[in-house]
Design a protein around this motif. Structure first.
Motif, mmCIF file in Angstrom:
data_model
loop_
_atom_site.group_PDB
_atom_site.id
_atom_site.type_symbol
_atom_site.label_atom_id
_atom_site.label_comp_id
_atom_site.label_asym_id
_atom_site.label_seq_id
_atom_site.Cartn_x
_atom_site.Cartn_y
_atom_site.Cartn_z
ATOM 1 N N GLU A 122 0.839 -1.206 0.000
ATOM 2 C CA GLU A 122 0.000 0.000 0.000
ATOM 3 C C GLU A 122 0.875 1.259 0.000
ATOM 4 N N GLN A 123 1.914 1.250 0.854
ATOM 5 C CA GLN A 123 2.800 2.416 0.918
ATOM 6 C C GLN A 123 3.477 2.696 -0.416
ATOM 7 N N MET A 124 3.707 1.622 -1.193
ATOM 8 C CA MET A 124 4.369 1.806 -2.486
ATOM 9 C C MET A 124 3.378 2.125 -3.600
ATOM 10 N N GLY A 125 2.106 2.249 -3.231
ATOM 11 C CA GLY A 125 1.100 2.561 -4.242
ATOM 12 C C GLY A 125 0.641 1.347 -5.028
ATOM 13 N N LEU A 126 0.911 0.159 -4.506
ATOM 14 C CA LEU A 126 0.482 -1.075 -5.177
ATOM 15 C C LEU A 126 -0.776 -1.595 -4.507
ATOM 16 N N SER A 127 -1.480 -2.474 -5.183
ATOM 17 C CA SER A 127 -2.684 -3.031 -4.568
ATOM 18 C C SER A 127 -2.297 -3.836 -3.322
ATOM 19 N N PRO A 128 -2.868 -3.508 -2.164
ATOM 20 C CA PRO A 128 -2.508 -4.242 -0.941
ATOM 21 C C PRO A 128 -3.164 -5.612 -0.855
ATOM 22 N N LEU A 129 -4.138 -5.865 -1.750
ATOM 23 C CA LEU A 129 -4.765 -7.187 -1.824
ATOM 24 C C LEU A 129 -4.565 -7.714 -3.243
ATOM 25 N N PRO A 130 -4.446 -9.038 -3.410
ATOM 26 C CA PRO A 130 -4.048 -9.561 -4.727
ATOM 27 C C PRO A 130 -5.079 -9.320 -5.827
ATOM 28 N N VAL A 131 -4.561 -9.012 -6.991
ATOM 29 C CA VAL A 131 -5.417 -8.785 -8.153
ATOM 30 C C VAL A 131 -4.895 -9.635 -9.315
ATOM 31 N N TYR A 132 -5.758 -9.828 -10.303
ATOM 32 C CA TYR A 132 -5.355 -10.558 -11.514
ATOM 33 C C TYR A 132 -5.328 -9.597 -12.692
ATOM 34 N N ARG A 133 -4.320 -9.727 -13.544
ATOM 35 C CA ARG A 133 -4.271 -8.958 -14.793
ATOM 36 C C ARG A 133 -4.133 -9.912 -15.963
ATOM 37 N N GLU A 134 -4.947 -9.707 -16.964
ATOM 38 C CA GLU A 134 -4.854 -10.513 -18.181
ATOM 39 C C GLU A 134 -3.581 -10.110 -18.949
ATOM 40 N N PRO A 135 -2.826 -11.103 -19.475
ATOM 41 C CA PRO A 135 -1.667 -10.731 -20.305
ATOM 42 C C PRO A 135 -2.106 -9.823 -21.457
ATOM 43 N N LYS A 136 -1.234 -8.906 -21.830
ATOM 44 C CA LYS A 136 -1.605 -7.938 -22.874
ATOM 45 C C LYS A 136 -1.807 -8.600 -24.233
ATOM 46 N N LEU A 137 -1.025 -9.644 -24.504
ATOM 47 C CA LEU A 137 -1.210 -10.418 -25.733
ATOM 48 C C LEU A 137 -1.877 -11.731 -25.355
ATOM 49 N N SER A 138 -3.138 -11.882 -25.675
ATOM 50 C CA SER A 138 -3.814 -13.142 -25.353
ATOM 51 C C SER A 138 -5.098 -13.228 -26.173
ATOM 52 N N PRO A 139 -5.678 -14.422 -26.283
ATOM 53 C CA PRO A 139 -6.910 -14.534 -27.062
ATOM 54 C C PRO A 139 -8.017 -13.647 -26.492
ATOM 55 N N LEU A 140 -7.977 -13.362 -25.164
ATOM 56 C CA LEU A 140 -9.020 -12.521 -24.572
ATOM 57 C C LEU A 140 -8.734 -11.038 -24.737
ATOM 58 N N SER A 141 -7.477 -10.640 -24.537
ATOM 59 C CA SER A 141 -7.205 -9.196 -24.523
ATOM 60 C C SER A 141 -6.834 -8.645 -25.896
ATOM 61 N N SER A 142 -6.390 -9.480 -26.807
ATOM 62 C CA SER A 142 -6.028 -8.965 -28.136
ATOM 63 C C SER A 142 -6.542 -9.925 -29.220
ATOM 64 N N PRO A 143 -7.888 -10.027 -29.334
ATOM 65 C CA PRO A 143 -8.437 -10.976 -30.313
ATOM 66 C C PRO A 143 -7.998 -10.690 -31.743
ATOM 67 N N ASP A 144 -7.712 -9.421 -32.038
ATOM 68 C CA ASP A 144 -7.265 -9.084 -33.398
ATOM 69 C C ASP A 144 -5.900 -9.727 -33.692
ATOM 70 N N VAL A 145 -4.988 -9.665 -32.705
ATOM 71 C CA VAL A 145 -3.675 -10.302 -32.901
ATOM 72 C C VAL A 145 -3.850 -11.824 -32.938
ATOM 73 N N ALA A 146 -4.736 -12.321 -32.077
ATOM 74 C CA ALA A 146 -4.947 -13.773 -31.985
ATOM 75 C C ALA A 146 -5.518 -14.341 -33.284
ATOM 76 N N GLU A 147 -6.188 -13.508 -34.041
ATOM 77 C CA GLU A 147 -6.726 -13.997 -35.319
ATOM 78 C C GLU A 147 -5.583 -14.407 -36.251
ATOM 79 N N LYS A 148 -4.518 -13.600 -36.242
ATOM 80 C CA LYS A 148 -3.375 -13.908 -37.101
ATOM 81 C C LYS A 148 -2.409 -14.888 -36.425
ATOM 82 N N TYR A 149 -2.342 -14.800 -35.111
ATOM 83 C CA TYR A 149 -1.421 -15.655 -34.338
ATOM 84 C C TYR A 149 -2.250 -16.446 -33.322
ATOM 85 N N PRO A 150 -2.863 -17.541 -33.757
ATOM 86 C CA PRO A 150 -3.909 -18.174 -32.945
ATOM 87 C C PRO A 150 -3.425 -19.083 -31.816
#
Ligand code: SF4
Length: 710
Positions: A553-581
Motif C-alpha cells: 500500500e505504501q508503495m502505491g500497489l494493490s494491498p490485496l491480490p489482483v489478476y491482470r490478463e496478459p496484454k497479448l492473449s486470445p481474450l485481450s487482443s483478439p485481433d492479434v490472436a486472429e493472425k497468431y492463434p
C-alpha cells in the motif's frame, strides 16, 4: 591393472538442486559422479546434468586462459593474455569509466542464481553502480519479494521430515522439478519421494507432467492465468467455511478486507479466464483446504506473467487461510545454521539492497520509469538505454556466467548494445558463447568441481561443503577473480579478505570451523523449529502475516491480490490472436539442459539433439505437420525454427517451445544463435508486470507452420 578409486563427497552445482554427490577420482582425474545415498537432502538422487559434470569439466572447448580481443568486435580473433594483464586492464578501464562518467556507467550482469551471486552484487554495490542486470524478474524474485512483503521470508515445502510429518496433500503449481531435476534448492528426487507418500496430489500445469498423470486433480490451466485461479480458490475456501480461523484470527491482518475484496472472484469468473471448469476449481480448493498438512511447491511459471507479484501473494494467502505456514509437512520458514555466516541473497536483504551504495546512486537505476518493485535492473529497459542513450548510456559491462543474447528478450537490441555501443565488455565464462564473442576480454571461469566453497545460496536450512578436486588450465573461481579485482580498485571495505580462502574462513568463523572440518562434515544443518511465529511473530511491519500488505500500500500497489490478463492473449487482443492463434509458452525446464548450458556436452545433446516445440497432434494435423518436422514459429516480432514434438498432454491451442538454444558445434562467431532462439520472438507487445517488470514468457501469441511449406 585397475587403479584405486577415491571417493570425495561434494555438492553438485549443475543446477539449483544442489544435490549431494560422490566424485569418483582415479588418480587426479574425475571419472564419474554419482548420487550420494547417505545424503539427507538428496538420498542418492542424481540427474543427467549432474552425471555429465565430468564431461563438462574436461570438454576440449573449455576456456582455459584469459583472452583479449585482437580483431574487430565480434570478428572472432583473440590473443592469449595473463591473468595479471587481464585484471590490470579491467581495473584501469573500469576506473576510467568511473572517473570520467560516474560509477553507474559500469553495469554488472549475471545469469541465474549462482554460488557467486553474493559477490557480483557486492562488487556492483561497492563499485557504486546500481545497474545490476539479471533475470530475477522472470524467475524466483517475484516469489521471494512477495514473501518478504507478506510474511518476511520465503516459505519452502517441508519434505525432509524434521517435524515427523510428511505432506498429506501436495500441490505442484507451475513446476516440473521431477523431470527437470532441481529447482530453488530442492531436488526432484525428494519431491518424487514426497509425492509417493502424499494422500492427495494437485497439479496445476498447462502440460500433463508425470505427477499430473497420477494426480487427484490436474488443472490444465491456460498459461499466464494462475492469478485468477488462486483468487477463485481463495473465494471457494472462504465461501465454504474451510478457513483455519485459529491461524487467520490470531496471526494475520487483513482477513476482513480480503473477504470483501474477493467476492467477485468466483470459480465461474476464473473458469472463463483460465479455461478450467468451475467445479474442478472448487473441488481442488476443497481438497487443498481439507487435507492437512498441505504443501505447495511453486515454480517459476507464474513468475513470468503480467501479475506475478500479485499471483504469488494470492498463493501465499492460500497457505495462510489453510494454516499451512511453518507447520510440519506444510510450507515452512527454514532456520539456517548458526555456525556459518548467513550470506544467501535470499535471506539477507542487505545483499540486494545496495548496502554499499550511496543514496544518490540508488536513484540512477535504469528502469525507464516503469518498475516500482524489483531488486535488479530491468533487462529490456537496460539494453534499450544502452542503444538509445536514454536516460543515459552505460559505457562498460562485466557479464558473469550469463548469455544475454540467448536468455534475455529483445535479443536484437541486446546484440546491438553489445556490438555497437558498449565501449568495454568483460565476460566470465566456461565456454565461448555468442555473447562472449562480442566482449573485449574473456575470463575463463571454474566449474563447480574446480572450486572450494561453502554452498548456502539456495538450501537455507543447511550449508554444504564443496571441494576443489581438479584445476583445468588457468580457470579461476569467479569469487577469487572479484576479490583480486576489488583489491586493484581499492574496494577494501566490501572485500576485506586477503584472498578467497580468507573469505571462507570468515564465513565459517561463528562456529570456529576450518574449511577442512566442514569438508569432513559435508553438511551443517540449522536446528529446525516449527510455528516460530507463535513466539516471534512474522518479520513484517505489523508482526503478523499480512493478507493486506501495508508495504504494498505504501508503495502505491494493490494491498490485496489482483489478476491482470496478459496484454497479448486470445481474450485481450483478439485481433492479434486472429493472425497468431496459438499461445506460445516458453521456459519449461528440460531434463538435460540448464537454461543455455549443456548444448556442447555429448551425452546431454544426444538426449535432446534439436530445439523442440511441443504441440497437440490435432493441431499439428490441421497444420500439415508430423512429428519431427522442422517448423517455423512466428510472432509479430520475428520467426525461428524448431522441430515439432507431438504431445497430447498439451492443450490444442498451446505450444511449448524450448528456450535458450544455440549451436556450439557451428562455431564462432555466431554459433547459429539466431536460428532457434525463442527470445527473438518476445518484445514489448506482450507487456510487463507493472510491479516487477516481469515479462509474459509463458503466454505470448504465435503461429506455427512447416518449414517446407514455403
Ligand atoms: S538436479 Fe541439479 S544439482 Fe541435482 S544432480 Fe541434477 S544438476 Fe546436479
Amino acid at each position: 591393472m585397475s587403479r584405486e578409486i577415491q571417493i570425495i563427497r561434494s555438492a553438485c552445482r549443475m543446477c539449483h538442486g544442489v544435490c549431494q554427490v560422490l566424485i569418483h577420482m582415479e588418480g587426479d582425474r574425475v571419472v564419474k559422479i554419482t548420487g550420494d545415498p547417505e545424503s539427507p537432502i538428496s538420498r542418492g538422487y542424481i540427474c543427467p546434468k549432474g552425471a555429465a559434470s565430468a564431461e563438462l569439466l574436461y570438454h576440449p572447448d573449455r576456456l582455459t586462459h584469459p583472452l583479449r580481443r585482437a580483431g574487430k568486435r565480434g570478428e572472432g580473433k583473440w590473443e592469449r593474455i595473463t591473468w595479471d594483464e587481464a585484471l590490470d586492464e579491467i581495473a584501469e578501464r573500469f576506473s576510467k569509466i568511473k572517473t570520467e562518467s560516474g560509477s553507474e556507467y559500469l553495469a554488472m550482469s549475471q545469469g541465474t542464481g549462482r554460488p557467486y551471486s553474493e559477490f557480483t552484487m557486492r562488487f556492483a554495490n561497492a563499485f557504486g553502480t546500481p545497474n545490476f542486470v539479471a533475470v530475477g524478474h522472470v524467475c524466483y524474485m517475484p516469489r521471494v519479494l512477495s514473501s518478504q512483503f507478506t510474511l518476511g521470508q520465503l516459505p519452502v515445502t517441508d519434505v525432509y521430515g524434521f517435524g515427523g510429518k510428511d505432506p498429506e496433500c501436495f500441490v505442484i503449481w507451475g513446476c516440473n522439478i521431477t523431470y527437470g531435476g532441481g529447482a530453488d534448492g530442492m531436488c526432484g528426487g525428494m519431491i518424487k519421494r514426497a509425492l509417493k507418500k502424499a494422500k492427495r496430489v494437485i497439479v496445476i500445469d498447462p502440460r500433463r507432467t508425470k505427477p499430473a498423470e497420477k494426480a487427484d486433480h490436474w488443472l490444465q490451466i491456460r498459461p499466464g492465468t494462475d492469478g485468477a485461479l488462486a483468487l477463485a480458490m481463495i473465494t471457494t475456501i472462504i465461501d465454504e467455511g474451510l478457513v483455519d480461523h485459529d491461524f487467520v484470527d490470531n496471526h494475520t491482518v487483513g482477513y476482513e478486507q480480503l473477504v470483501e475484496h474477493v467476492k467477485g472472484f468466483t470459480p465461474e469468473w476464473a473458469a472463463s479466464i483460465t479455461g478450467l471448469n468451475a467445479e474442478e476449481i472448487r473441488s481442488a480448493a476443497r481438497t487443498y483446504a481439507t487435507t492437512s498438512p498441505a504443501c505447495m511447491l511453486w515454480g517459476s511459471a507464474a513468475d513470468a506473467s503480467a501479475s506475478c507479484f500479485q499471483t504469488a501473494r494470492a498463493q501465499l494467502i492460500l497457505r495462510a487461510l489453510t494454516g499451512n505456514i511453518d507447520n510440519p509437512g506444510g510450507d515452512v520458514l527454514w532456520v539456517p545454521p548458526e555456525e556459518v555466516r548467513q550470506r544467501s541473497i535470499f535471506m539477507n536483504p542487505d545483499q540486494m539492497g545496495g548496502h554499499f551504495l550511496p543514496p544518490e546512486k540508488k536513484n540512477r537505476v535504469v528502469t525507464a520509469g516503469k518498475i516500482a518493485l524489483e531488486a535488479f535492473v530491468h533487462p529490456p529497459s537496460f539494453w534499450n538505454s544502452v542503444v538509445t542513450g536514454d536516460p543515459y548510456r552505460v559505457r562498460g559491462m562485466w557479464i558473469v556466467g550469463s548469455n544475454p543474447l540467448l536468455c534475455h528478450t529483445h535479443a536484437l537490441t541486446t546484440e546491438k548494445a553489445l556490438r555497437d555501443h558498449l565501449e568495454f565488455t568483460v565476460v566470465s565464462e566456461l565456454f565461448m558463447t555468442p555473447t562472449a564473442e562480442l566482449a573485449d576480454i574473456v575470463l575463463p571461469a571454474a566449474s563447480w568441481l574446480e572450486t572450494d566453497d561453502v554452498a548456502n545460496l539456495h538450501k537455507i536450512w543447511c550449508v554444504l561443503a564443496r571441494k576443489q578436486v581438479v584445476q583445468i588450465g588457468e580457470a579461476r573461481d569467479n569469487k577469487e577473480v572479484m576479490i583480486q579485482l576489488a583489491k586493484r580498485l581499492g574496494m577494501h571495505e566490501a572485500f576485506p579478505w586477503k584472498d578467497y580462502h580468507g573469505y571462507l574462513d570468515w564465513v565459517l568463523e561463528p562456529g570456529g570451523m576450518s574449511f577442512e572440518e566442514i569438508c569432513d562434515r559435508g553438511l551443517v544443518a540449522g536446528h529446525m523449529r516449527y510455528y516460530k511465529y507463535k513466539e516471534n511473530g512474522f518479520a513484517t511491519p505489523s508482526g503478523k502475516f499480512e493478507i493486506y500488505s501495508t508495504l504494498a500500500e505504501q508503495m502505491g500497489l494493490s494491498p490485496l491480490p489482483v489478476y491482470r490478463e496478459p496484454k497479448l492473449s486470445p481474450l485481450s487482443s483478439p485481433d492479434v490472436a486472429e493472425k497468431y492463434p496459438l499461445i506460445l509458452s516458453t521456459g519449461a525446464r528440460t531434463k538435460v539442459f540448464f537454461i543455455s548450458e549443456g548444448r556442447q556436452i555429448p551425452s546431454l545433446r544426444k538426449a535432446n539433439p534439436d530445439p523442440l516445440v511441443e504441440m497437440h497432434s490435432d493441431t499439428a494435423r490441421s497444420l500439415g505437420i508430423i512429428d519431427g518436422d522442422w517448423v517455423w514459429i512466428e510472432t509479430p516480432e520475428d520467426r525461428i525454427q524448431m522441430r515439432a514434438r507431438l504431445f497430447d498432454g498439451i492443450a490444442p491451442n498451446v505450444v511449448s517451445a524450448q528456450h535458450a538454444w544455440w549451436f556450439p558445434e557451428e562455431g564462432p562467431p555466431d554459433y547459429g544463435w539466431k536460428r532457434s532462439n525463442v527470445n527473438l520472438l518476445l518484445g514489448d507487445a506482450a507487456g510487463y508486470d507493472p510491479e516487477t517488470g516481469s515479462e509474459c514468457l509463458r503466454s505470448s501469441l504465435c503461429k506455427v507452420y512447416p518449414v517446407n511449406a514455403e
